[in-house]
Every structure is written in structure tokens, then in C-alpha cells.
Design a protein around this motif. Sequence first.
Motif, mmCIF file in Angstrom:
data_model
loop_
_atom_site.group_PDB
_atom_site.id
_atom_site.type_symbol
_atom_site.label_atom_id
_atom_site.label_comp_id
_atom_site.label_asym_id
_atom_site.label_seq_id
_atom_site.Cartn_x
_atom_site.Cartn_y
_atom_site.Cartn_z
ATOM 1 N N LEU A 146 0.823 -1.209 0.000
ATOM 2 C CA LEU A 146 0.000 0.000 0.000
ATOM 3 C C LEU A 146 0.858 1.260 0.000
ATOM 4 O O LEU A 146 0.655 2.175 -0.814
ATOM 5 C CB LEU A 146 -0.908 0.003 1.226
ATOM 6 C CG LEU A 146 -2.118 -0.927 1.185
ATOM 7 C CD1 LEU A 146 -2.743 -1.041 2.574
ATOM 8 C CD2 LEU A 146 -3.148 -0.432 0.183
ATOM 9 N N LEU A 147 1.807 1.331 0.926
ATOM 10 C CA LEU A 147 2.623 2.539 1.039
ATOM 11 C C LEU A 147 3.481 2.759 -0.204
ATOM 12 O O LEU A 147 3.686 3.900 -0.635
ATOM 13 C CB LEU A 147 3.495 2.455 2.291
ATOM 14 C CG LEU A 147 2.710 2.525 3.620
ATOM 15 C CD1 LEU A 147 3.606 2.193 4.801
ATOM 16 C CD2 LEU A 147 2.089 3.908 3.792
ATOM 17 N N ALA A 148 3.968 1.674 -0.810
ATOM 18 C CA ALA A 148 4.747 1.802 -2.045
ATOM 19 C C ALA A 148 3.872 2.336 -3.178
ATOM 20 O O ALA A 148 4.334 3.121 -4.020
ATOM 21 C CB ALA A 148 5.350 0.453 -2.426
ATOM 22 N N ARG A 165 -4.167 4.909 6.471
ATOM 23 C CA ARG A 165 -4.932 4.639 7.698
ATOM 24 C C ARG A 165 -6.419 4.470 7.396
ATOM 25 O O ARG A 165 -7.089 3.598 7.955
ATOM 26 C CB ARG A 165 -4.695 5.769 8.696
ATOM 27 C CG ARG A 165 -3.293 5.741 9.301
ATOM 28 C CD ARG A 165 -3.044 6.911 10.222
ATOM 29 N NE ARG A 165 -1.744 6.779 10.890
ATOM 30 C CZ ARG A 165 -0.857 7.756 11.007
ATOM 31 N NH1 ARG A 165 -1.133 8.966 10.513
ATOM 32 N NH2 ARG A 165 0.295 7.558 11.616
ATOM 33 N N ALA A 166 -6.924 5.314 6.508
ATOM 34 C CA ALA A 166 -8.343 5.221 6.156
ATOM 35 C C ALA A 166 -8.639 3.900 5.446
ATOM 36 O O ALA A 166 -9.661 3.255 5.707
ATOM 37 C CB ALA A 166 -8.736 6.402 5.271
ATOM 38 N N PHE A 167 -7.752 3.492 4.544
ATOM 39 C CA PHE A 167 -7.951 2.255 3.795
ATOM 40 C C PHE A 167 -7.986 1.054 4.740
ATOM 41 O O PHE A 167 -8.913 0.235 4.683
ATOM 42 C CB PHE A 167 -6.827 2.079 2.770
ATOM 43 C CG PHE A 167 -6.923 0.800 1.977
ATOM 44 C CD1 PHE A 167 -7.609 0.767 0.778
ATOM 45 C CD2 PHE A 167 -6.321 -0.370 2.434
ATOM 46 C CE1 PHE A 167 -7.710 -0.415 0.048
ATOM 47 C CE2 PHE A 167 -6.419 -1.546 1.713
ATOM 48 C CZ PHE A 167 -7.110 -1.574 0.510
ATOM 49 N N ILE A 168 -6.964 0.931 5.602
ATOM 50 C CA ILE A 168 -6.892 -0.208 6.519
ATOM 51 C C ILE A 168 -8.112 -0.234 7.430
ATOM 52 O O ILE A 168 -8.738 -1.286 7.637
ATOM 53 C CB ILE A 168 -5.599 -0.146 7.356
ATOM 54 C CG1 ILE A 168 -4.368 -0.334 6.457
ATOM 55 C CG2 ILE A 168 -5.619 -1.203 8.457
ATOM 56 C CD1 ILE A 168 -4.270 -1.689 5.803
ATOM 57 N N SER A 169 -8.464 0.923 7.986
ATOM 58 C CA SER A 169 -9.590 0.982 8.923
ATOM 59 C C SER A 169 -10.905 0.621 8.235
ATOM 60 O O SER A 169 -11.712 -0.141 8.785
ATOM 61 C CB SER A 169 -9.696 2.383 9.529
ATOM 62 O OG SER A 169 -8.527 2.722 10.230
ATOM 63 N N GLY A 227 -17.849 2.312 -0.640
ATOM 64 C CA GLY A 227 -17.400 3.025 0.549
ATOM 65 C C GLY A 227 -15.962 3.480 0.428
ATOM 66 O O GLY A 227 -15.602 4.571 0.879
ATOM 67 N N LEU A 228 -15.136 2.644 -0.195
ATOM 68 C CA LEU A 228 -13.740 3.016 -0.409
ATOM 69 C C LEU A 228 -13.642 4.239 -1.318
ATOM 70 O O LEU A 228 -12.865 5.169 -1.043
ATOM 71 C CB LEU A 228 -12.979 1.828 -1.010
ATOM 72 C CG LEU A 228 -11.503 2.047 -1.319
ATOM 73 C CD1 LEU A 228 -10.736 2.478 -0.082
ATOM 74 C CD2 LEU A 228 -10.891 0.772 -1.902
ATOM 75 N N ASP A 229 -14.436 4.263 -2.386
ATOM 76 C CA ASP A 229 -14.426 5.422 -3.281
ATOM 77 C C ASP A 229 -14.874 6.684 -2.552
ATOM 78 O O ASP A 229 -14.332 7.775 -2.778
ATOM 79 C CB ASP A 229 -15.329 5.167 -4.486
ATOM 80 C CG ASP A 229 -14.686 4.240 -5.504
ATOM 81 O OD1 ASP A 229 -13.457 4.054 -5.439
ATOM 82 O OD2 ASP A 229 -15.412 3.693 -6.351
ATOM 83 N N ALA A 230 -15.873 6.547 -1.690
ATOM 84 C CA ALA A 230 -16.347 7.703 -0.928
ATOM 85 C C ALA A 230 -15.245 8.233 -0.018
ATOM 86 O O ALA A 230 -15.064 9.448 0.127
ATOM 87 C CB ALA A 230 -17.577 7.324 -0.110
ATOM 88 N N LEU A 231 -14.491 7.314 0.573
ATOM 89 C CA LEU A 231 -13.372 7.724 1.422
ATOM 90 C C LEU A 231 -12.317 8.464 0.608
ATOM 91 O O LEU A 231 -11.822 9.516 1.023
ATOM 92 C CB LEU A 231 -12.734 6.504 2.083
ATOM 93 C CG LEU A 231 -13.265 6.061 3.435
ATOM 94 C CD1 LEU A 231 -12.533 4.803 3.876
ATOM 95 C CD2 LEU A 231 -13.102 7.157 4.479
ATOM 96 N N LEU A 232 -11.956 7.920 -0.532
ATOM 97 C CA LEU A 232 -10.933 8.545 -1.367
ATOM 98 C C LEU A 232 -11.364 9.943 -1.805
ATOM 99 O O LEU A 232 -10.563 10.879 -1.830
ATOM 100 C CB LEU A 232 -10.640 7.671 -2.586
ATOM 101 C CG LEU A 232 -10.007 6.308 -2.300
ATOM 102 C CD1 LEU A 232 -9.850 5.509 -3.587
ATOM 103 C CD2 LEU A 232 -8.664 6.463 -1.605
ATOM 104 N N THR A 233 -12.633 10.092 -2.136
ATOM 105 C CA THR A 233 -13.148 11.393 -2.535
ATOM 106 C C THR A 233 -13.104 12.376 -1.370
ATOM 107 O O THR A 233 -12.704 13.530 -1.522
ATOM 108 C CB THR A 233 -14.586 11.266 -3.069
ATOM 109 O OG1 THR A 233 -14.586 10.400 -4.204
ATOM 110 C CG2 THR A 233 -15.146 12.606 -3.467
ATOM 111 N N ALA A 234 -13.503 11.900 -0.185
ATOM 112 C CA ALA A 234 -13.550 12.775 0.984
ATOM 113 C C ALA A 234 -12.161 13.205 1.441
ATOM 114 O O ALA A 234 -12.001 14.279 2.046
ATOM 115 C CB ALA A 234 -14.280 12.070 2.130
ATOM 116 N N LEU A 235 -11.151 12.379 1.143
ATOM 117 C CA LEU A 235 -9.806 12.692 1.619
ATOM 118 C C LEU A 235 -9.126 13.759 0.779
ATOM 119 O O LEU A 235 -8.027 14.198 1.113
ATOM 120 C CB LEU A 235 -8.959 11.410 1.643
ATOM 121 C CG LEU A 235 -9.329 10.433 2.762
ATOM 122 C CD1 LEU A 235 -8.597 9.118 2.576
ATOM 123 C CD2 LEU A 235 -9.008 11.013 4.123
#
Length: 241
Positions: A146-148, A165-169, A227-235
Motif C-alpha cells: 500500500l505505502l509503495a 490509515r483510512a484504507f486499513i480501517s 465506501g472506499l471510493d467515498a473515502l478517497l473522494t472525501a480525503l
Amino acid sequence: MSGEPSAARRERLTRERVLRAALAVADAEGLAALSMRRVAVELGVETMALYRYTESKDDLLDGLVETLFLEVEERLSDARPAIGAEQPEGGAVGLPELRDALHGIARELYRVAVEHPNVISLCASRPLTVPLARRPPAVLRVHERLLALFRAAGLDDDAALRIYRAFISWVLGYVVVDLRAVVDDPDEPDPAFRLGLHRLPARDFPTLRAYGPALAERGGEEQLLAGLDALLTALGPDTAA
């Protein structure tokens, strides 16, 4: 029963065999049934023989997490092209490719969880008891991947850590909640009694009772990725699809 032991039981013990046997027990009977003695029975050996490969019940539980992450890593590596493989430095991964790679990692984590629903909760709880540097390489590789990816996409450190952190959580939390036990009595034909809604006082929990049937259905991969897409957008706009 007399006779020669099976070929599987004559096979030399290894840590991998012990953990695979433990996983088979947990898959079939649940974590409550898992013990060193039960795994020894599964392998057809004396309980003391296991301690050369796993020193305690806690070590056995950590080994189950390791085994699940090994499955995830194998799936990611076997994908064509490999999902989230190491990339050259300098922003070699575009944002759409980053999103696709994150989808792929989330999807494979979910699919492994579906195959081992009795065990997946350990992936959220057990790492909290083990310092980062002492976690098995199989667990660390997903985090490294992930970090790479974030570095290859040209994200700065703050953005990379925020999304990491958001992805893992989100992914681990979603998987544990989506695969939780909801059905009260699997053999009950009436839907309401099958879910045990009669156990929830209507006066105290009217909304929970109303949503009960829907909560019993899994959200699946579609809601995981939405939900993952929503997180990415919100970040931030730089990480949106």
C-alpha cells in the motif's frame, strides 16, 4: 481403527502444516473450538509435538492471521498484472491506476475473508497486540504494498499516511461487520424468528427491528468498493477517482 496411518498423517510436521490444520479447525468449528489439543487431533499427533512449531495458543492465533495474509499476498501476486506490485519511483502510478490497485487489494482481502469468516476478526484484533516490527512478513507485505503504491503515485507523506490509515480501517472494519453473525436460528423457516427479531423489544428497538432483515444480508464487494471510493473522494480531490 487399526492399520497404517494415512499419508497426510505420516507427513512431516512443519509450522505451515500446523497452521493449516488450525485454520481447518477454525473454519469448520469456530474459534471457540480451537486449541492446541484439537489441532493435534486434526494432525494425528501428540499435543506436545506442536510446541516445536507454535509455542502457545496466542502464537497459534497470530499464525492464523499470518496464514490469511499469505493467501491475500498470493492472490495479489498471481493477478495479471500483479496488483500493487512495486513500481519505479517518480509518480509512475496515475491516480486512476492507484484507485484500481486499491480496489484490487480490498477485493482480495474481502474474498479471503468470505472463505474464512470464523477467523477474519483476528486480522483486526490480533495485530493490535503485536508491535509493528514483530508482525509476520506476510502481514507486513500488504502494508508495504500500500505505502509503495502511494509513493509511486506521487503522494506526499501526509497524504499517503492519511489514505493508508483510512484504507486499513475501512476495509478491515467493513469485512468484520459484513461477515458478522446475524442469524439467530438457521433452522427456523420463519424469517422473523430466524433472525431472532422477537428477542428485540419493539418499544426499545423499533428501527433496529425494521432494518433487521436488511442487516442480515451482506453488503458484498460492491458496497465495500463504493465506501472506499467515498473515502478517497472525501480525503481530497487529488485522490478522487
